[in-house]
Design a protein around this motif. Structure first.
Motif, PDB file in Angstrom:
ATOM      1  N   MET A   6       0.920  -0.983  -0.014  1.00 30.11           N
ATOM      2  CA  MET A   6      -0.032  -0.055  -0.083  1.00 30.11           C
ATOM      3  C   MET A   6       0.943   1.209   0.085  1.00 30.11           C
ATOM      4  SD  MET A   6      -3.029  -0.885  -0.058  1.00 30.11           S
ATOM      5  CE  MET A   6      -4.422  -2.185   0.180  1.00 30.11           C
ATOM      6  N   PRO A   7       0.531   2.467  -0.608  1.00 29.72           N
ATOM      7  CA  PRO A   7       1.219   3.466  -0.779  1.00 29.72           C
ATOM      8  C   PRO A   7       1.562   4.279   0.578  1.00 29.72           C
ATOM      9  CG  PRO A   7      -0.251   3.335  -2.656  1.00 29.72           C
ATOM     10  CD  PRO A   7      -0.758   2.350  -1.583  1.00 29.72           C
ATOM     11  N   GLY A   8       0.431   4.450   1.215  1.00 27.82           N
ATOM     12  CA  GLY A   8       0.638   4.748   2.684  1.00 27.82           C
ATOM     13  C   GLY A   8      -0.337   5.902   2.704  1.00 27.82           C
ATOM     14  N   GLU A   9      -0.305   6.781   3.760  1.00 28.66           N
ATOM     15  CA  GLU A   9      -1.332   8.094   3.941  1.00 28.66           C
ATOM     16  C   GLU A   9      -0.741   9.220   3.727  1.00 28.66           C
ATOM     17  OE1 GLU A   9      -1.181   4.482   6.926  1.00 28.66           O
ATOM     18  OE2 GLU A   9       0.308   5.902   6.429  1.00 28.66           O
ATOM     19  N   ALA A  10      -1.707  10.210   3.645  1.00 28.70           N
ATOM     20  CA  ALA A  10      -1.378  11.550   3.362  1.00 28.70           C
ATOM     21  C   ALA A  10      -2.172  12.429   4.091  1.00 28.70           C
ATOM     22  CB  ALA A  10      -1.784  11.930   1.679  1.00 28.70           C
ATOM     23  N   VAL A  11      -1.273  13.599   4.601  1.00 26.77           N
ATOM     24  CA  VAL A  11      -1.771  14.621   5.425  1.00 26.77           C
ATOM     25  C   VAL A  11      -2.127  15.580   4.535  1.00 26.77           C
ATOM     26  CG1 VAL A  11      -1.226  16.201   7.305  1.00 26.77           C
ATOM     27  CG2 VAL A  11      -0.144  13.852   7.304  1.00 26.77           C
ATOM     28  N   THR A  12      -3.531  16.417   4.816  1.00 26.41           N
ATOM     29  CA  THR A  12      -3.949  17.379   4.201  1.00 26.41           C
ATOM     30  C   THR A  12      -3.831  18.679   4.859  1.00 26.41           C
ATOM     31  OG1 THR A  12      -5.369  16.010   2.912  1.00 26.41           O
ATOM     32  CG2 THR A  12      -5.969  18.253   2.707  1.00 26.41           C
ATOM     33  N   LEU A  13      -3.634  19.605   4.081  1.00 25.04           N
ATOM     34  CA  LEU A  13      -3.331  21.007   4.612  1.00 25.04           C
ATOM     35  C   LEU A  13      -4.409  22.004   3.863  1.00 25.04           C
ATOM     36  CD1 LEU A  13      -0.248  19.920   4.815  1.00 25.04           C
ATOM     37  CD2 LEU A  13      -0.178  22.332   6.320  1.00 25.04           C
ATOM     38  N   GLN A  14      -5.482  22.733   4.476  1.00 26.07           N
ATOM     39  CA  GLN A  14      -6.357  23.642   3.944  1.00 26.07           C
ATOM     40  C   GLN A  14      -5.909  25.109   4.491  1.00 26.07           C
ATOM     41  OE1 GLN A  14     -10.358  20.746   4.035  1.00 26.07           O
ATOM     42  NE2 GLN A  14     -10.078  22.943   5.218  1.00 26.07           N
ATOM     43  N   LEU A  15      -5.735  26.010   3.484  1.00 28.29           N
ATOM     44  CA  LEU A  15      -4.879  27.257   3.662  1.00 28.29           C
ATOM     45  C   LEU A  15      -5.814  28.310   3.108  1.00 28.29           C
ATOM     46  CD1 LEU A  15      -1.106  26.697   3.027  1.00 28.29           C
ATOM     47  CD2 LEU A  15      -2.409  26.156   5.121  1.00 28.29           C
ATOM     48  N   GLY A  16      -6.668  28.828   3.913  1.00 28.60           N
ATOM     49  CA  GLY A  16      -7.551  29.766   3.436  1.00 28.60           C
ATOM     50  C   GLY A  16      -9.169  29.482   3.282  1.00 28.60           C
ATOM     51  N   GLN A  17     -10.092  30.461   2.971  1.00 32.82           N
ATOM     52  CA  GLN A  17     -11.457  30.185   3.089  1.00 32.82           C
ATOM     53  C   GLN A  17     -12.005  29.277   1.859  1.00 32.82           C
ATOM     54  OE1 GLN A  17     -15.490  30.085   4.460  1.00 32.82           O
ATOM     55  NE2 GLN A  17     -13.774  30.926   5.507  1.00 32.82           N
ATOM     56  N   PHE A  18     -11.523  29.797   0.528  1.00 34.00           N
ATOM     57  CA  PHE A  18     -12.015  29.108  -0.660  1.00 34.00           C
ATOM     58  C   PHE A  18     -11.359  27.577  -0.597  1.00 34.00           C
ATOM     59  CE2 PHE A  18     -12.041  27.859  -5.170  1.00 34.00           C
ATOM     60  CZ  PHE A  18     -13.399  28.052  -5.515  1.00 34.00           C
ATOM     61  N   ALA A  19     -10.082  27.484  -0.266  1.00 34.33           N
ATOM     62  CA  ALA A  19      -9.617  26.020   0.057  1.00 34.33           C
ATOM     63  C   ALA A  19     -10.546  25.310   1.030  1.00 34.33           C
ATOM     64  CB  ALA A  19      -8.138  26.194   0.864  1.00 34.33           C
ATOM     65  N   GLY A  20     -10.787  25.897   1.890  1.00 29.62           N
ATOM     66  CA  GLY A  20     -11.811  25.089   2.977  1.00 29.62           C
ATOM     67  C   GLY A  20     -13.174  24.792   2.182  1.00 29.62           C
ATOM     68  N   CYS A  21     -13.611  25.689   1.310  1.00 31.53           N
ATOM     69  CA  CYS A  21     -14.916  25.361   0.603  1.00 31.53           C
ATOM     70  C   CYS A  21     -14.784  24.089  -0.170  1.00 31.53           C
ATOM     71  CB  CYS A  21     -15.275  26.483  -0.366  1.00 31.53           C
ATOM     72  SG  CYS A  21     -15.800  27.758   0.587  1.00 31.53           S
TER      73      CYS A  21
ATOM     74  N   GLU B 177     -15.279   4.266  17.844  1.00 24.52           N
ATOM     75  CA  GLU B 177     -14.004   4.587  16.717  1.00 24.52           C
ATOM     76  C   GLU B 177     -14.590   5.570  15.646  1.00 24.52           C
ATOM     77  OE1 GLU B 177     -10.792   3.351  15.912  1.00 24.52           O
ATOM     78  OE2 GLU B 177     -10.811   3.526  17.821  1.00 24.52           O
ATOM     79  N   ALA B 178     -14.222   6.440  15.117  1.00 26.30           N
ATOM     80  CA  ALA B 178     -14.818   7.135  13.883  1.00 26.30           C
ATOM     81  C   ALA B 178     -13.412   7.454  13.014  1.00 26.30           C
ATOM     82  CB  ALA B 178     -15.333   8.467  14.585  1.00 26.30           C
ATOM     83  N   LEU B 179     -13.962   7.862  11.546  1.00 29.92           N
ATOM     84  CA  LEU B 179     -12.757   8.264  10.756  1.00 29.92           C
ATOM     85  C   LEU B 179     -12.882   9.871  10.718  1.00 29.92           C
ATOM     86  CD1 LEU B 179     -13.468   5.632   7.981  1.00 29.92           C
ATOM     87  CD2 LEU B 179     -11.542   5.916   9.570  1.00 29.92           C
ATOM     88  N   THR B 180     -11.936  10.465  10.694  1.00 33.16           N
ATOM     89  CA  THR B 180     -11.809  11.875  10.686  1.00 33.16           C
ATOM     90  C   THR B 180     -10.795  12.243   9.652  1.00 33.16           C
ATOM     91  OG1 THR B 180     -10.343  11.988  12.521  1.00 33.16           O
ATOM     92  CG2 THR B 180     -12.821  12.321  12.952  1.00 33.16           C
ATOM     93  N   PRO B 181     -10.999  13.379   9.046  1.00 34.23           N
ATOM     94  CA  PRO B 181      -9.603  13.761   7.914  1.00 34.23           C
ATOM     95  C   PRO B 181      -8.261  13.801   8.754  1.00 34.23           C
ATOM     96  CG  PRO B 181     -11.845  15.207   7.613  1.00 34.23           C
ATOM     97  CD  PRO B 181     -11.898  14.426   8.832  1.00 34.23           C
ATOM     98  N   ARG B 182      -7.497  13.494   8.090  1.00 35.32           N
ATOM     99  CA  ARG B 182      -6.238  13.820   8.584  1.00 35.32           C
ATOM    100  C   ARG B 182      -5.742  15.319   8.095  1.00 35.32           C
ATOM    101  NH1 ARG B 182      -4.381   9.766   6.359  1.00 35.32           N
ATOM    102  NH2 ARG B 182      -4.697   8.320   8.042  1.00 35.32           N
ATOM    103  N   LEU B 183      -6.124  16.124   8.920  1.00 38.06           N
ATOM    104  CA  LEU B 183      -6.113  17.470   8.270  1.00 38.06           C
ATOM    105  C   LEU B 183      -5.764  18.666   9.119  1.00 38.06           C
ATOM    106  CD1 LEU B 183      -7.643  19.620   6.265  1.00 38.06           C
ATOM    107  CD2 LEU B 183      -9.812  19.667   7.562  1.00 38.06           C
ATOM    108  N   VAL B 184      -5.122  19.544   8.662  1.00 40.14           N
ATOM    109  CA  VAL B 184      -4.842  20.820   9.178  1.00 40.14           C
ATOM    110  C   VAL B 184      -5.428  22.062   8.519  1.00 40.14           C
ATOM    111  CG1 VAL B 184      -2.976  22.181  10.157  1.00 40.14           C
ATOM    112  CG2 VAL B 184      -2.635  19.965  10.328  1.00 40.14           C
ATOM    113  N   ALA B 185      -6.223  22.926   9.179  1.00 35.92           N
ATOM    114  CA  ALA B 185      -6.769  23.856   8.452  1.00 35.92           C
ATOM    115  C   ALA B 185      -6.477  25.364   9.029  1.00 35.92           C
ATOM    116  CB  ALA B 185      -8.197  23.711   8.250  1.00 35.92           C
ATOM    117  N   LEU B 186      -5.788  26.021   8.127  1.00 26.26           N
ATOM    118  CA  LEU B 186      -5.374  27.376   8.578  1.00 26.26           C
ATOM    119  C   LEU B 186      -6.362  28.163   8.295  1.00 26.26           C
ATOM    120  CD1 LEU B 186      -2.592  25.879   9.251  1.00 26.26           C
ATOM    121  CD2 LEU B 186      -1.444  27.995   8.746  1.00 26.26           C
TER     122      LEU B 186
END
Length: 557
Positions: free
Chosen positions: A1-16, A53-62
């Motif tokens: 398996m290729p593995g996991e990714a961490v996502t970053l959202q930077l800004g309001q439109f990126a958040g949308c 147990e729950a699934l949540t985004p591996r996410l950092v949102a600024l």
């Protein structure tokens, strides 16, 4: 398996875009009819929430102060209100004559779930499918966020306001200076380390970044940090711009152009791959009409609409490194496209892919033997399909078995009909339309699920599965629950038009017209260096035709 990714959202439109993207993941989890071909755990993390147990985004949102509405920095509840000592009055907007509900003012009245997300869940990590909000009632991406967020996900930048006449994050230099604050960097690194350390194998980072405002500067520093601290990991950056941005304000339009140019130059240099995404017709000074789709009736002025289209494209474009059956990683995808210095790619998408219900895949592709039916999502004046150097193409939402044709004892109608698998058909099709290009192709049965809160802006000519009807329905359908999608990332000569066009718009700029932009922290020498990087980058995509065109344009100025 290729593995996991961490996502970053930077800004309001990126958040949308991100909110819709997470909604698509939740919709896929609620739709177990077909075997999952995409690994949910590539983007989502498992962990305790609300006692289970729950699934949540591996996410950092600024996000800026006031930019997340009912979500707090901890991922739930409301932001603390700004202190106010003046008089207070309450107003209730009356419902319009049509009987619809009053506009949502951004306040949520639902009771918080045990894990503090404001809703209960009917599937791991998801809220029950909510009703789609009226387009005009959506102010923030949190208004249509339908998944749980971990308390580490949201980081509020309190030095700037999300909205207002002053105190906003408008300029590239402001964003850069934020990530030069040791406290801010420490907070970001802490959140990144939390997600990275729990990964079995980290394949890289997905960065969704506003390109039109000061978050371009934030993104420049964030990708530089990732590049330095996580050497050898993939960094895929998506520069996002609303379909309609500052159209009538000349100063804001110049700010947008400057942020975009500086953003592309810096983000591409620190990323494995960079892709500008927008439904705007142009990122340059001269406005162009937004992209249109034959079977989607969207309002380009609503970020809720335009971000939904980009999210569906993004969910398809990123499929190659999320497949259950493939060892392909984020870095592998980047290396197939970024050779010869071409770290910027263009995105194309057909939403939905136009195929009649029950039509075989070779018949559907043969109907577009000259040009694929996709639209360019990386804005430039060039809208036609042209040649490309390399591409990654994904077709999803088709039944592989039903679309294979057998011709015993007879000559197949076309080379596509003679192929033994769906992947071979798509590969043969790409070889015919783009001879000489390095093409990788993936075909998935799993469609793009478009359950609420995804907007129902589809043509009545579509079935609930997103296929074309041969005639208009006699009654209103229940809605489109999923769609087939064809999408591609291309290293293409159209990027010469985009990159050189930005360079050309800014090379003769009188910087005194935007003195406030440069006073926010961008040195003139750094700006000129970034412009030169844009020009150099544009040369990587130059063919004979583009070279002549550029010289002709330069001579005509």
């Amino acid at each position: 398996m290729p593995g996991e990714a961490v996502t970053l959202q930077l800004g309001q439109f990126a958040g949308c875009v991100g909110a819709h993207w997470w909604g698509l993941q939740a919709a896929a989890l609620r739709s177990p009819a077909e075997a999952a071909e995409l690994r949910a755990t590539a983007l989502l993390r498992a962990g305790p929430a609300g006692g289970r147990e729950a699934l949540t985004p591996r996410l950092v949102a600024l996000e800026l102060k006031g930019g997340v509405g009912a979500l707090s920095p901890g991922g739930a509840g409301a932001e603390a209100p700004v202190s106010w000592d003046g008089a207070v009055a309450a107003y209730l907007e009356r419902a319009p004559a049509g009987g619809s509900a009053p506009r949502d003012a951004g306040n949520r009245t639902e009771e918080a779930a045990p894990d503090g997300t404001g809703s209960s869940s009917s599937a791991p990590g998801t809220a029950p499918a909510p009703s789609p909000p009226p387009g005009g009632s959506v102010r923030l991406w949190s208004d249509f966020l339908s998944v749980r967020l971990h308390p580490k996900s949201i980081y509020i930048i309190r030095q700037y306001l999300h909205d207002g006449d002053c105190g906003c994050l408008e300029a590239f230099g402001q964003g850069e200076s934020l990530l030069q604050d040791p406290d801010c960097v420490e907070e970001l690194e802490d959140r990144l380390h939390f997600y990275v350390e729990e990964c079995d194998y980290l394949q890289g980072f997905q960065v969704l970044c506003d390109l039109h405002n000061g978050f371009a500067g934030v993104g420049a520093k964030v990708t530089e940090l990732l590049h330095d601290e996580y050497s050898g990991k993939g960094i895929l950056t998506w520069g996002l711009t609303p379909a309609m941005s500052n159209a009538g304000d000349s100063q804001k339009n110049f700010y947008r152009l400057l942020n975009t140019a500086l953003g592309i130059a810096h983000l591409s240099s620190h990323s494995s791959l960079f892709c500008p995404l927008s439904l705007s017709g142009s990122l340059g000074l001269r406005p162009q009409p937004p992209v249109t789709f034959p079977y989607i009736n969207y309002d380009a002025s609503l970020n809720y609409h335009s971000s939904a289209i980009l999210a569906a494209a993004l969910d398809t474009l990123t499929a190659p490194y999320r497949l259950c059956s493939s060892q392909g990683s984020m870095l592998h995808l980047a290396k197939t496209l970024n050779f010869s210095g071409r770290k910027v790619v263009a995105a194309w998408a057909s939403l939905p892919f136009p195929a009649l219900q029950g039509c075989s895949l070779p018949d559907a592709l043969c109907a577009y033997e000259q040009d694929p039916p996709w639209k360019l999502l990386s804005p430039c004046r060039e809208r036609k399909v042209s040649s490309c150097f390399a591409q990654s193409v994904v077709l999803r939402g088709v039944c592989k078995e039903r679309h294979l044709s057998s011709w015993p004892g007879a000559q197949p109608p076309s080379p596509l009909h003679a192929c033994e698998s769906s992947e071979q058909m798509l590969q043969q099709y790409l070889h015919t339309v783009f001879p000489g290009a390095l093409s990788t192709a993936h075909v998935l049965e799993q469609p793009c699920h478009t359950l609420p809160p995804y907007p129902q802006f589809f043509s009545p000519l579509l079935t609930t599965r997103g296929f074309l009807l041969d005639k208009p329905p006699r009654y209103h359908s229940a809605g489109v629950e999923s769609i087939p999608v064809l999408a591609a990332l291309q290293s293409s000569p159209v990027l010469h038009t985009l990159l050189y066009g930005l360079y050309k718009d800014l090379r003769g700029l009188n910087t005194r017209r935007c003195a406030s932009f440069f006073s926010a922290g961008v040195e003139h020498d750094d700006f000129q260096e970034a412009l030169e990087e844009l020009r150099t980058l544009s040369q990587c995509y130059k063919t004979g035709f583009e070279a002549d065109e550029s010289e002709d344009e330069a001579d005509s100025d």
